[in-house]
Scaffold this active site. Sequence first.
Site, mmCIF file in Angstrom:
data_model
loop_
_atom_site.group_PDB
_atom_site.id
_atom_site.type_symbol
_atom_site.label_atom_id
_atom_site.label_comp_id
_atom_site.label_asym_id
_atom_site.label_seq_id
_atom_site.Cartn_x
_atom_site.Cartn_y
_atom_site.Cartn_z
ATOM 1 N N ASP A 104 0.810 -1.215 0.000
ATOM 2 C CA ASP A 104 0.000 0.000 0.000
ATOM 3 C C ASP A 104 0.844 1.265 0.000
ATOM 4 O O ASP A 104 2.070 1.226 0.172
ATOM 5 C CB ASP A 104 -0.945 0.001 1.214
ATOM 6 C CG ASP A 104 -0.260 -0.427 2.511
ATOM 7 O OD1 ASP A 104 0.981 -0.353 2.586
ATOM 8 O OD2 ASP A 104 -0.966 -0.845 3.441
ATOM 9 N N ASN A 161 -7.348 -2.838 14.351
ATOM 10 C CA ASN A 161 -8.733 -3.177 13.998
ATOM 11 C C ASN A 161 -8.808 -4.416 13.098
ATOM 12 O O ASN A 161 -9.863 -4.720 12.556
ATOM 13 C CB ASN A 161 -9.411 -1.982 13.314
ATOM 14 C CG ASN A 161 -8.716 -1.559 12.026
ATOM 15 O OD1 ASN A 161 -7.776 -2.217 11.574
ATOM 16 N ND2 ASN A 161 -9.168 -0.475 11.428
ATOM 17 N N HIS A 206 -7.062 -4.879 10.274
ATOM 18 C CA HIS A 206 -6.804 -4.671 8.846
ATOM 19 C C HIS A 206 -5.509 -5.357 8.414
ATOM 20 O O HIS A 206 -4.596 -5.552 9.219
ATOM 21 C CB HIS A 206 -6.831 -3.186 8.457
ATOM 22 C CG HIS A 206 -5.654 -2.377 8.876
ATOM 23 N ND1 HIS A 206 -5.708 -1.002 9.041
ATOM 24 C CD2 HIS A 206 -4.359 -2.703 9.144
ATOM 25 C CE1 HIS A 206 -4.521 -0.549 9.378
ATOM 26 N NE2 HIS A 206 -3.690 -1.550 9.450
ATOM 27 N N GLU A 230 -9.620 -2.077 5.575
ATOM 28 C CA GLU A 230 -10.258 -1.830 6.857
ATOM 29 C C GLU A 230 -11.460 -2.769 7.031
ATOM 30 O O GLU A 230 -11.949 -3.354 6.051
ATOM 31 C CB GLU A 230 -10.721 -0.366 6.906
ATOM 32 C CG GLU A 230 -9.603 0.661 6.666
ATOM 33 C CD GLU A 230 -8.648 0.830 7.847
ATOM 34 O OE1 GLU A 230 -8.427 -0.123 8.614
ATOM 35 O OE2 GLU A 230 -8.105 1.946 7.994
HETATM 36 P P1 PGA Z 1 2.421 -1.684 12.656
HETATM 37 O O1 PGA Z 1 1.243 -1.555 11.591
HETATM 38 O O2 PGA Z 1 3.335 -2.737 12.126
HETATM 39 O O3 PGA Z 1 3.073 -0.333 12.688
HETATM 40 O O4 PGA Z 1 1.799 -2.078 13.945
HETATM 41 C C1 PGA Z 1 0.608 -2.697 11.157
HETATM 42 C C2 PGA Z 1 -0.590 -2.330 10.307
HETATM 43 O O5 PGA Z 1 -1.238 -1.303 10.587
HETATM 44 O O6 PGA Z 1 -0.905 -3.079 9.371
#
Ligand code: PGA
Length: 243
Positions: free
Chosen positions: A67, A136, A138, A143
């Site tokens: 992304d 959450n 994702h 999302e």
């Molecule tokens: P993080 O993010 O590795 O910074 O916890 C993971 C994500 O939001 O997919």
Amino acid sequence: MRIIEFESAERLHEIVAQEIIKRVQNNPQLVLGLATGSTPIGVYKKLVEDHKKNGTSYKQVTTFNLDEYVGLAKDHPQSYHAFMQEYLFNHIDIPSHQTHIPNGLASDLEKECQQYEKMIQQAGGIDLQILGIGLNGHIGFNEPGTPFSSETHVVELTESTRNANSRFFASIDEVPTHAITMGLNTIMQSKEIFLLITGSQKAEIFRRLMEEDVSEDLPASILKRHPQAFVYVDEEAASLLSS
Ligand code: PGA
């Protein structure tokens, strides 16, 4: 979906890096799906160390990132382009034209999404996709509520995600509101998937992933339907499940 638990994040990073290195050695033309965020940084450090020490080569490897934010230039310090340069691409021998990240500044974002999807297919699909998980549930920026059938698309980020990511920006107002992300179906087409989950702040979402049914309300739950999905979890993230 298989769960592999480690006593520390450090050990998890080491083993995941070794697994990636093994695959690059067995198939120098590996197509690797990459993730940003804090979780994979330790793995990228190990890959760089190994490249410097043992000379594992990425000259023929192709990468696709999950992304990118909409509206950030490639050289914006919080763009995922800049992240990948800083933590991996600047330190290994991968030719830049073989690294792919969605262009969040494309004038036609829909077209950019379609082209990204097509490029993945033209490369023969992703051999191994690395994933983190959001608080959450994702994966990528898919999302809760994202259709399982989704391909690369533009998303509006939830408040939870913008809040979580505001730690990297001067204020929440500077966190982009939209992003381009591979879809859940794009991710599921990968031949193999490693989901990395570390730290106590991820304990609740890991518990949910283990205990809840497959549902679009919990995007990562789709991985339960993948025959080669491995969840690498550290003790802290698994703490709500172990007695
Ligand atoms: P993080 O993010 O590795 O910074 O916890 C993971 C994500 O939001 O997919």
